[in-house]
Design a protein around this motif. Structure first.
Motif, PDB file in Angstrom:
ATOM      1  N   TRP A  72       0.859  -1.175   0.000  1.00 41.83           N
ATOM      2  CA  TRP A  72       0.000   0.000   0.000  1.00 41.83           C
ATOM      3  C   TRP A  72       0.900   1.231   0.000  1.00 41.83           C
ATOM      4  CZ3 TRP A  72      -5.048   0.342  -0.818  1.00 41.83           C
ATOM      5  CH2 TRP A  72      -5.873  -0.755  -0.535  1.00 41.83           C
ATOM      6  N   CYS A  73       0.567   2.200  -0.850  1.00 38.10           N
ATOM      7  CA  CYS A  73       1.349   3.427  -0.931  1.00 38.10           C
ATOM      8  C   CYS A  73       0.411   4.615  -0.818  1.00 38.10           C
ATOM      9  CB  CYS A  73       2.131   3.476  -2.244  1.00 38.10           C
ATOM     10  SG  CYS A  73       3.076   4.990  -2.492  1.00 38.10           S
ATOM     11  N   GLY A  74       0.841   5.646  -0.080  1.00 41.03           N
ATOM     12  CA  GLY A  74      -0.044   6.758   0.223  1.00 41.03           C
ATOM     13  C   GLY A  74      -0.410   7.633  -0.950  1.00 41.03           C
ATOM     14  N   ASN A  75       0.523   7.868  -1.889  1.00 38.86           N
ATOM     15  CA  ASN A  75       0.242   8.807  -2.962  1.00 38.86           C
ATOM     16  C   ASN A  75       1.337   8.757  -4.013  1.00 38.86           C
ATOM     17  OD1 ASN A  75       2.372  11.035  -2.551  1.00 38.86           O
ATOM     18  ND2 ASN A  75       1.478  10.864  -0.509  1.00 38.86           N
ATOM     19  N   ASN A  76       1.131   9.493  -5.081  1.00 39.72           N
ATOM     20  CA  ASN A  76       2.137   9.676  -6.113  1.00 39.72           C
ATOM     21  C   ASN A  76       2.749  11.073  -6.006  1.00 39.72           C
ATOM     22  OD1 ASN A  76       3.429   9.084  -8.882  1.00 39.72           O
ATOM     23  ND2 ASN A  76       2.343  11.007  -9.241  1.00 39.72           N
ATOM     24  N   GLU A  77       4.015  11.124  -5.611  1.00 38.91           N
ATOM     25  CA  GLU A  77       4.918  12.279  -5.734  1.00 38.91           C
ATOM     26  C   GLU A  77       4.616  13.460  -4.812  1.00 38.91           C
ATOM     27  OE1 GLU A  77       6.643  11.463 -10.214  1.00 38.91           O
ATOM     28  OE2 GLU A  77       5.282  13.171  -9.939  1.00 38.91           O
ATOM     29  N   LEU A  78       3.751  13.311  -3.820  1.00 36.44           N
ATOM     30  CA  LEU A  78       3.483  14.442  -2.936  1.00 36.44           C
ATOM     31  C   LEU A  78       4.646  14.719  -1.987  1.00 36.44           C
ATOM     32  CD1 LEU A  78       0.629  13.978  -4.116  1.00 36.44           C
ATOM     33  CD2 LEU A  78      -0.273  14.635  -1.901  1.00 36.44           C
ATOM     34  N   GLU A  79       5.325  13.675  -1.532  1.00 35.20           N
ATOM     35  CA  GLU A  79       6.478  13.892  -0.665  1.00 35.20           C
ATOM     36  C   GLU A  79       7.588  14.599  -1.438  1.00 35.20           C
ATOM     37  OE1 GLU A  79       7.918  12.965   3.384  1.00 35.20           O
ATOM     38  OE2 GLU A  79       5.987  12.584   2.427  1.00 35.20           O
ATOM     39  N   TRP A  80       7.804  14.174  -2.650  1.00 34.85           N
ATOM     40  CA  TRP A  80       8.795  14.802  -3.521  1.00 34.85           C
ATOM     41  C   TRP A  80       8.421  16.270  -3.754  1.00 34.85           C
ATOM     42  CZ3 TRP A  80      10.011  12.727  -9.150  1.00 34.85           C
ATOM     43  CH2 TRP A  80      11.225  13.247  -9.580  1.00 34.85           C
ATOM     44  N   GLY A  81       7.119  16.510  -3.987  1.00 36.70           N
ATOM     45  CA  GLY A  81       6.654  17.869  -4.192  1.00 36.70           C
ATOM     46  C   GLY A  81       6.887  18.758  -2.983  1.00 36.70           C
ATOM     47  N   ALA A  82       6.721  18.190  -1.789  1.00 39.00           N
ATOM     48  CA  ALA A  82       6.916  18.974  -0.576  1.00 39.00           C
ATOM     49  C   ALA A  82       8.384  19.362  -0.383  1.00 39.00           C
ATOM     50  CB  ALA A  82       6.418  18.189   0.638  1.00 39.00           C
ATOM     51  N   HIS A  83       9.290  18.508  -0.866  1.00 39.53           N
ATOM     52  CA  HIS A  83      10.713  18.794  -0.712  1.00 39.53           C
ATOM     53  C   HIS A  83      11.262  19.670  -1.836  1.00 39.53           C
ATOM     54  CE1 HIS A  83      10.722  15.681   2.359  1.00 39.53           C
ATOM     55  NE2 HIS A  83      11.958  16.011   2.659  1.00 39.53           N
ATOM     56  N   SER A  84      10.728  19.504  -3.046  1.00 42.58           N
ATOM     57  CA  SER A  84      11.421  20.064  -4.208  1.00 42.58           C
ATOM     58  C   SER A  84      10.578  20.920  -5.133  1.00 42.58           C
ATOM     59  CB  SER A  84      12.025  18.909  -5.031  1.00 42.58           C
ATOM     60  OG  SER A  84      12.854  18.083  -4.242  1.00 42.58           O
TER      61      SER A  84
END
Length: 826
Positions: A442-454
């Motif tokens: 199970w994965c929470g989302n696509n690319e939101l963590e990356w978006g928050a950092h970069s």
């Protein structure tokens, strides 16, 4: 026991746009005039009903998606009259909508009974008081969601300038339907799931959930069964729950327990021991035995609930131990065995989701099997797929990486109502899918963590959803499943590293594929678990032609509508000039499909073989993307909307073969890797340097051993020898045989293809019993046997080594294969 009365079938459908059409008040009464209503199928979708009525052409064709925009901007009213007998004393009734798309108001006999706005979980509403003995009028007014969020905030949520119009971050439906680079905007609307009237007395079962576990030594399994119940009055009832687990050879285990059903919501649980279960394996690593978990709940000899689920027994571990060099491993281990994950990203297989059926899913998984996949990543901007999809994956041994449906935006979970709705959605979906052995992550989302950092997701409305992915969803997965790893985002790195760090977690290696289309850069990528990266290319030739209207060609308006939007900003046609010295405007459509497909196949081949040779320092080669939701002239896919194989399909299939070779430049050497996913094998390797004109100035032949489930260096030579001969006329090659028959061959170029000294291809084809044999005195590059993508060819877009016969299974009744094109640039 629960009685269910289906309300599927033909309903009346009316419309209004604020000025024209019919308001719901005009159709609430039984005697209402419905003479102007359209027939609508339930379950279904409004675009499909309008197509059936001749008022709309298929939005997938030509410019029809633009002509259909009015549908999502209209309010639609469904009406159904049904008859039911009077409820018996103690009985209660519920209306159940399995899926409403999207913002709906439900009225029964003129009274509003519910509202709903989430396509990802059902609506169940108690209608005991509103239901009438005899005739009942059911009305559902709904719209695509655009009206419901028109006054919601947009700015600061980071989903592009078009977000001002659709505000998709508020709408719980497939995010890609609001357009993506590979999808036009087509916002679905309609009653898209089954509708039923449910009647019960005393107690009602909402859902059966079955979750399996396997001991670390793989010798003992358990099946935990949960029945989610409603006690419908104040009485406490004694019952008996019988659970059996049936395998191919009979009953594998059973449990009988006394239970009590009290008033209100509750969960009944039973655990069945299953000694020595047969193990479920991913395809290519073993069989996929499935067991049936059957549960019967009786109260006073009456059956209150009876249901079953098919399950499998497998032990799953995501190995993220410390890596001896840097960071952490990210290896999926099934039953103690590391599995190299091969596959693509799965997006909704139609832009009108009601058209998806088991046959379409089955064909897509057929194609994935043909391409040697073992994993599909359900990308977070699409769908929680239908039960059919997961059932087929269970049966065929496909692993599923499942994301919650959040992608490339910030989501307003600081809004209490939105968060409560998402909790309900996630709980429903985890319970629905928990029994499938194919689902491993199970994965929470696509690319939101990356978006928050970069990408500035920490600006504007700052991090409004962080707690959803790091607190709410993992708790739901743990409580409702408890057997699977939860990954907060993709990509994501533990230890507070950058989300897309190469040496830990999973990666989206997009430094190649957009502005940079020099796919030789893949050769130096060393990622732990790459699961989204790719190269664009044309779809199958008939699909390209279907996108166009009349005689429109490359660059026409219809072409642009069906083009990938990144092709405009990134100038993807520059690949033709960069690699081949060709201009797209100088090519026919047929030539453009062949040349563009040749490049995409070579790019994906570089991506896949680079990562596979690194197994298990790298433990995946998953590319963007596998399939399409509508016809494109150019996409990331290897299977297009019409289920045709694109020109890149066979290069990917060969790169994913269970046994193959890869060539790499390392430490001033050219190395030949043998990749073997099966048991240990012996073979014969021929490798070295060949001249495109036909000679073999460096030609070595050695016996080789390929250990099981590993990548091994089988041979090497100094790269200086290549430079001395001249790398514009020579390529490195490797040819692996077993028992005298070819298993795999591969070549490696150093310069750009347009910089090579190309000879004229001299391909000959010979028919032998049940075989076609190809040979050429010179190197023949990317021999093409067809661009239609419909026939299941044994191979396509393949190379011929000089003087080496290449044999394909080819029955004589098919006639001699016709060569459509060869890539040599002369």
């Amino acid at each position: 026991m629960l009685r269910s009365i289906s309300l599927n079938g033909t309903w009346d459908l009316r419309w209004r746009d604020g000025q024209r059409g019919q308001a719901r008040e005009g159709i609430l009464q039984p005697e209402a005039d419905m003479s102007r209503a359209l027939p609508a199928r339930v379950p279904g979708e409004v675009h499909l009903d309008l197509m059936a009525a001749g008022l709309l052409e298929d939005p997938a064709i030509g410019l029809n998606c633009l002509r259909a925009r009015w549908v999502e901007e209209t309010i639609w009213i469904y009406r159904r009259v049904f008859t039911v007998s009077a409820l018996a004393p103690g009985e209660r009734a519920w209306l159940v909508f399995r899926q409403l798309d999207l913002a709906a108001v439900v009225l029964l006999n003129g009274k509003q009974i519910a509202s709903h706005a989430n396509v990802f979980h059902p609506l169940r509403v108690d209608v005991t008081a509103a239901l009438q003995a005899g005739e009942n009028v059911l009305v559902v007014e709904l719209e695509s969601g655009l009206f419901s969020v028109s006054e919601r905030p947009w700015q600061g949520y980071g989903n592009g300038p078009d977000g001002r119009l659709h505000k998709r971050h508020w709408l719980r439906k497939p995010q890609s339907s609001f357009s993506w680079d590979w999808s036009q905007r087509l916002v679905n609307v309609g009653i898209s799931g089954d509708v039923s009237l449910e009647i019960a007395a005393g107690a009602r079962c909402d859902r059966l959930v079955a979750v399996t576990r396997l001991s670390d030594d793989l010798r003992h399994g358990t099946a935990t069964v949960r029945l989610f119940m409603d006690g419908l009055d104040d009485t406490r009832r004694q019952g008996r729950l019988l659970v059996t687990v049936e395998g191919a050879s009979g009953t594998a285990g059973s449990s009988r327990s006394d239970v009590e059903i009290g008033p209100g919501r509750q969960c009944l649980e039973a655990v069945v021991e299953v000694p020595a279960p047969e193990l479920w394996w991913p395809r290519g690593h073993g069989a996929q035995p499935l067991y049936t978990v059957h549960a019967v709940l009786t109260v006073e000899e009456d059956v209150v609930a009876e249901d079953s689920r098919r399950v499998g027994f497998r032990h799953v571990r995501i190995n993220q131990d410390r890596h001896p060099d840097q960071g952490r491993w990210f290896v999926l281990e099934i039953n103690g065995r590391p599995i190299f994950c091969k596959g693509g990203n799965f997006v909704p297989a139609d832009m009108i989701f009601a058209r998806l059926d088991r046959s379409r899913y089955s064909t897509l998984i057929d194609r994935a099997e043909e391409a040697n996949f073992n994993l599909l990543r359900i990308w977070g901007g699409g769908l929680y797929e239908s039960d059919d999809f997961y059932e087929i994956c269970d049966e065929r041994g496909f692993l599923v990486w499942q994301e919650f449906i959040f992608a490339c935006s910030k989501y307003p979970t600081t809004d209490a109502g939105f968060l409560a709705d998402v909790r309900q959605e996630a709980t429903h979906q985890v319970r629905r899918l928990a029994h499938h052995p194919s689902l491993v992550i199970w994965c929470g989302n696509n690319e939101l963590e990356w978006g928050a950092h970069s990408w500035g997701y920490d600006q504007g409305v700052a991090l409004p959803d962080h707690a959803l992915f790091h607190l709410v969803l993992p708790r739901i997965v743990d409580q409702e499943d408890g057997t699977r790893y939860y990954h907060p985002s993709s990509p994501y790195s533990p230890d507070r590293e950058l989300p897309n760090a190469d040496y830990t977690g999973d990666q989206h290696p997009w430094s190649v594929g957009f502005a940079n289309t020099d796919f030789r850069d893949y050769r130096d990528m060393a990622c732990r678990f790459p699961n989204e990266g790719g190269i664009m290319g044309p779809t199958a030739l008939p699909t390209v032609r279907a996108c166009l209207e009349g005689d429109d060609g490359i660059g026409s308006f219809a072409w642009e509508v069906h083009e990938n939007s990144i092709a405009f900003s990134a100038g993807t046609d520059r690949m033709l000039q960069q690699w081949l010295g060709l201009r797209a405007g100088d090519l026919s459509v047929d030539e453009w499909v062949y040349r563009g497909g040749l490049l995409q196949g070579l790019g994906l081949n570089e991506y896949i073989r680079n990562f596979r040779r690194r197994m298990f320092d790298t433990a995946a080669a998953i590319f963007w993307m596998y399939n399409d939701c509508w016809p494109m002239v150019r996409s990331w896919t290897i299977v297009d909307y019409y289920l045709r194989r694109t020109p890149a399909f066979h290069p990917v299939r060969r790169a994913f073969a269970p046994v193959t070779v890869a060539l790499a430049l390392e430490d001033e050497s050219v190395r030949v890797y043998g990749i073997n996913e099966g048991p240990a094998m012996e073979g014969e390797l021929r490798y070295g340097l060949l001249a495109l004109a036909g000679e073999y100035p460096l030609d070595r032949r050695v016996p080789v051993s390929l250990p099981a489930n590993s990548s091994t260096v089988l041979g090497e030579f100094p790269v200086s020898e290549w430079h001395q001969l001249g790398d514009r006329a020579h390529v490195a090659f490797a040819l692996l045989k077993r028992d005298g028959r070819e298993v795999s061959h591969e070549v490696l170029f150093l310069p750009l293809y347009r910089e090579m000294t190309w000879p004229t291809a001299q391909v000959e084809v010979e028919q032998r019993p049940r075989k076609a044999v190809f040979h050429s005195r010179t190197f023949a590059w990317r021999v093409c046997l067809g661009l239609d993508g419909e026939r299941r060819l044994p191979d396509n877009f393949f190379d011929l080594l000089p003087g080496v016969e290449y044999e394909l299974d080819w029955p004589a009744e098919l006639g001699l294969p016709q060569i459509l094109a060869v890539g040599n640039l002369v």
